[in-house]
Design a protein around this motif. Structure first.
Motif, PDB file in Angstrom:
ATOM      1  N   ASN A 218       0.826  -1.206   0.000  1.00  0.00           N
ATOM      2  CA  ASN A 218       0.000   0.000   0.000  1.00  0.00           C
ATOM      3  C   ASN A 218       0.862   1.259   0.000  1.00  0.00           C
ATOM      4  O   ASN A 218       2.094   1.181  -0.045  1.00  0.00           O
ATOM      5  N   GLN A 219       0.211   2.408   0.057  1.00  0.00           N
ATOM      6  CA  GLN A 219       0.934   3.685  -0.042  1.00  0.00           C
ATOM      7  C   GLN A 219       1.851   3.916   1.152  1.00  0.00           C
ATOM      8  O   GLN A 219       2.775   4.725   1.075  1.00  0.00           O
ATOM      9  N   SER A 220       1.604   3.206   2.245  1.00  0.00           N
ATOM     10  CA  SER A 220       2.464   3.337   3.428  1.00  0.00           C
ATOM     11  C   SER A 220       3.660   2.398   3.369  1.00  0.00           C
ATOM     12  O   SER A 220       4.473   2.354   4.290  1.00  0.00           O
TER      13      SER A 220
ATOM     14  N   ILE B 184       3.465  -0.957   3.204  1.00  0.00           N
ATOM     15  CA  ILE B 184       3.194  -2.165   3.982  1.00  0.00           C
ATOM     16  C   ILE B 184       2.537  -3.211   3.082  1.00  0.00           C
ATOM     17  O   ILE B 184       1.646  -2.891   2.296  1.00  0.00           O
TER      18      ILE B 184
ATOM     19  N   THR C  40       0.044  -5.851   1.968  1.00  0.00           N
ATOM     20  CA  THR C  40      -1.371  -6.058   2.299  1.00  0.00           C
ATOM     21  C   THR C  40      -1.808  -7.507   2.114  1.00  0.00           C
ATOM     22  O   THR C  40      -2.763  -7.958   2.743  1.00  0.00           O
TER      23      THR C  40
END
Length: 250
Positions: A153-155, A157, A159
């Motif tokens: 994801n955008q962070s 991390i 998924t």
């Protein structure tokens, strides 16, 4: 001229000579074959369209880095907005994994490192990845890796796990990058660090990569003193990037 005289495109058939270094040393997918480009080749060109482009500086010369990189004063790094990976997917979603996109990023990284080291001249061995500012093209390209990974994801991390076919493709690509490390030399630490950082970013998407790297490292060439010195440096970089545990070396 050949086309004007015969009406047919020119093919240099000497490239298929077995004594030539190229294309025999190229991966099977990249070797030229009679008949011209195929669909997967056009996909690679499309991947380049989605990758970051370096903004030309004054006089049309691409900017290579800031003062911290050991370059001459006056050189500036590209804006972060110049490096992005566009997709045709809907907002919030990512397309399926495209190894072509990863290959294109790796190619642009190699080109950016070569340009930077060339501009640095005799100070090239002094340049390290940590010296480059966040907005530098090399750092932006490394950050773009996660944009083409479908399960991050955008962070940054993970998924979900990659599909079996995706994991196999990622590991095969990463093994090629790992082998490339042992084709380099210690006079270009930036190139070594960049490739390790590329593997580090991929590892976020594929945890099995770290386990496989431990296996690959046991088969690294260590016949000569130069190879052993390079091997020690690579191991230290892998450990520092948490791609390899010290316990694996025991």
């Amino acid at each position: 001229k050949h086309r004007e005289q015969t009406g047919q495109p020119f093919y240099d058939m000497s490239i298929f000579n077995v004594n030539q270094r190229y294309p025999t040393s190229l991966p099977e997918q990249l070797r030229p074959k009679p008949g011209g480009l195929r669909s997967e080749h056009f996909q690679l060109y499309e991947s380049f369209q989605r990758l970051p482009r370096q903004t030309p500086g004054p006089g049309g010369v691409p900017t290579a880095g800031g003062p911290q990189s050991g370059l001459a004063p006056g050189r500036t790094a590209p804006s972060p907005s110049n490096v992005s990976v566009d997709t045709d997917s809907t907002p919030g979603q990512k397309p399926q994994l495209g190894i072509e996109a990863l290959s294109a990023i790796a190619a642009k990284l190699d080109s950016a490192v070569t340009q930077l080291l060339s501009a640095a001249g005799p100070r090239a061995p002094e340049i390290k990845l940590l010296m480059l500012p966040p907005e530098h093209q090399i750092r932006q390209l490394l950050a773009a890796v996660k944009q083409v990974l479908p399960n991050v994801n955008q962070s940054g991390i993970m998924t979900h796990n990659l599909a079996a076919s995706e994991q196999e493709a990622v590991l095969a690509f990463s093994q090629g990058i790992f082998k490339r490390l042992y084709e380099l030399n210690l006079s270009e630490p930036l190139r070594l660090e960049t490739l390790v950082s590329l593997l580090e970013n991929i590892d976020v998407s594929c945890p099995k990569l770290g386990k496989d790297i431990g296996t690959w490292a046991t088969y690294a060439p260590t016949n000569t003193e130069q190879q052993r010195r390079l091997h020690r440096t690579v191991l230290l970089l892998l450990i520092r990037s948490r791609l390899l545990a010290v316990s694996v070396l025991d």
